[in-house]
Design an enzyme around this catalytic site. Structure first.
Site, PDB file in Angstrom:
ATOM      1  N   HIS A   1      30.168  38.674  53.086  1.00  0.00           N
ATOM      2  CA  HIS A   1      31.457  38.241  53.629  1.00  0.00           C
ATOM      3  C   HIS A   1      32.296  37.427  52.656  1.00  0.00           C
ATOM      4  CE1 HIS A   1      28.854  34.713  54.163  1.00  0.00           C
ATOM      5  NE2 HIS A   1      29.975  34.020  54.055  1.00  0.00           N
TER       6      HIS A   1
ATOM      7  N   ARG B   1      34.862  35.890  50.110  1.00  0.00           N
ATOM      8  CA  ARG B   1      36.235  36.263  49.756  1.00  0.00           C
ATOM      9  C   ARG B   1      36.307  36.874  48.363  1.00  0.00           C
ATOM     10  NH1 ARG B   1      40.585  33.749  52.623  1.00  0.00           N
ATOM     11  NH2 ARG B   1      39.880  32.373  54.300  1.00  0.00           N
TER      12      ARG B   1
ATOM     13  N   HIS C   1      30.423  40.869  59.330  1.00  0.00           N
ATOM     14  CA  HIS C   1      31.381  39.790  59.552  1.00  0.00           C
ATOM     15  C   HIS C   1      32.635  40.354  60.213  1.00  0.00           C
ATOM     16  CE1 HIS C   1      34.031  36.383  58.639  1.00  0.00           C
ATOM     17  NE2 HIS C   1      32.937  35.676  58.431  1.00  0.00           N
TER      18      HIS C   1
END
Length: 375
Positions: A216, A218, A248
């Site tokens: 998950h 970024r 997620h």
């Protein structure tokens, strides 16, 4: 008689809640403290799951998340909302954990009011302000503000000393995530129904080695996630393994994984797991394939190797101890490392038996005694 110390504990995400609920329990049970809890709602549904299982009812809930909210908008809302809570509560200590926007804004709002900050899980550093992003800078900001640095390991404490943090403010406590894992494991032992939701998958994949997957981060959005998905597809070609992947809810993650993995018979893409079921996944898996920070700490406590799908980690202790290995997001490298652990019993045993460097399950007691010292 000395008045009790007022402690305001702030958190907003599932990982923060997991790592702080044992501390809140301990503060609530100790007459030396008046314990107050403020949640930001940065992870709404996943946060509420942990609150429910831990039996916590926050005194303040900011519920800050809004559709399409940018990081600067989120930070501004957190800073204002947390400041108002502090003005009402007038705490002697503000406790924050880790590296989220909630933790950073909480520390900054406390600093503006000259309220001392205790930072649980202090001193984690990757050395790269863009990996993990924005967590690395959040940690550094909190590290500048905090008066009490509760480092999980000696490596974390040394990172703070290199930044010229006053040595007398740094204390190695271990990581509270191990306290939490012990607590939930005991609860599941007493109430097996808490984690019975994976029983169908356990039966479906009976006889296969289960690989747990989480992804998950970024910094992996886009090409990184696509490479991870390609690696999972390749691994899933084996008929002796099954992959359980709590996906997620972020659409950046779901779109990639649904497009690449839907329909594979031995890949179960499921909804995010609550804490008891995630602990159960750690227990039944053969190994974890993850870009999460917390998994690097939790899985080794149950003897499960972790392959970390990141280029850097702020938890080098696991790599040094041999419980974790950085594999990045290159598909070929991920497949090679998973294959090695599946096919080489000695390599697997070396990681599974390595000493977990992240704690002994008694971190909370150490932190409570440090908070009892008047700032």
């Amino acid at each position: 008689m000395t008045d009790p110390l007022r402690i305001l504990t702030i958190f907003g995400t599932r990982p923060e809640a997991i790592k702080l609920f044992p501390l809140v329990h301990a503060l609530d049970a100790d007459s030396r403290f008046i314990s107050r809890v403020c949640v930001s709602g940065q992870h709404r549904d996943m946060l509420d799951q942990v609150l429910a299982i831990a039996g916590l009812a926050p005194d303040h809930d900011l519920d800050v998340m809004q559709p399409g909210q940018t990081l600067d908008m989120l930070t501004a809302n957190l800073l204002s909302g947390l400041g108002q809570v502090m003005d009402a509560e007038k705490p002697d200590w503000v406790v924050v954990q880790g590296d989220t926007a909630t933790a950073m804004a909480g520390a900054l709002a406390a600093y503006y009011r000259k309220i001392p900050v205790a930072h649980v899980e202090a001193g984690l550093r990757s050395g790269n302000i863009h990996h993990p992003w924005p967590e690395e800078v959040n940690r550094k900001i909190i590290g500048t503000i905090a008066r009490l640095h509760l480092a999980p390991t000696e490596t974390s404490a040394e990172a703070l000393r290199r930044e010229n943090v006053a040595p007398e403010t740094i204390h190695v406590t271990g990581n509270t995530v191990i306290d939490a894992l012990h607590w939930i494991t005991r609860r599941i032992g007493q109430e097996p129904a808490l984690a019975a939701g994976l029983a169908e998958l356990e039966a479906r994949f009976n006889g296969k080695r289960i690989i747990g997957v989480t992804s998950h981060r970024r910094e992996n959005f886009g090409g990184g996630l696509e490479a991870i998905a390609a690696a999972i597809r390749e691994i899933a070609r084996r008929d002796d393994v099954a992959l359980i992947f709590p996906v997620h809810p972020n659409p950046n993650v779901r779109a990639v994984m649904d497009g690449a993995l839907a329909g594979l018979p031995n890949v179960a893409m499921i909804e995010p797991l609550d804490y008891p079921h995630f602990a159960r996944l750690l227990d039944i898996c053969h190994l974890m394939l993850s870009d999460s920070g917390g998994v690097q700490e939790e899985a080794p406590a149950l003897g499960k190797p972790v392959l970390v799908m990141r280029e850097t980690t702020e938890r080098p202790e696991g790599v040094a101890a041999g419980t974790a290995r950085l594999v990045g997001t290159d598909s070929r490298r991920i497949v090679e490392e998973v294959t090695r652990l599946l096919d080489d019993e000695a390599a697997y045993a070396e990681m599974a038996r390595a000493h977990n460097p992240f704690g002994d399950g008694r971190s909370v007691g150490r932190i409570v005694e440090l908070l009892a010292i008047r700032p």
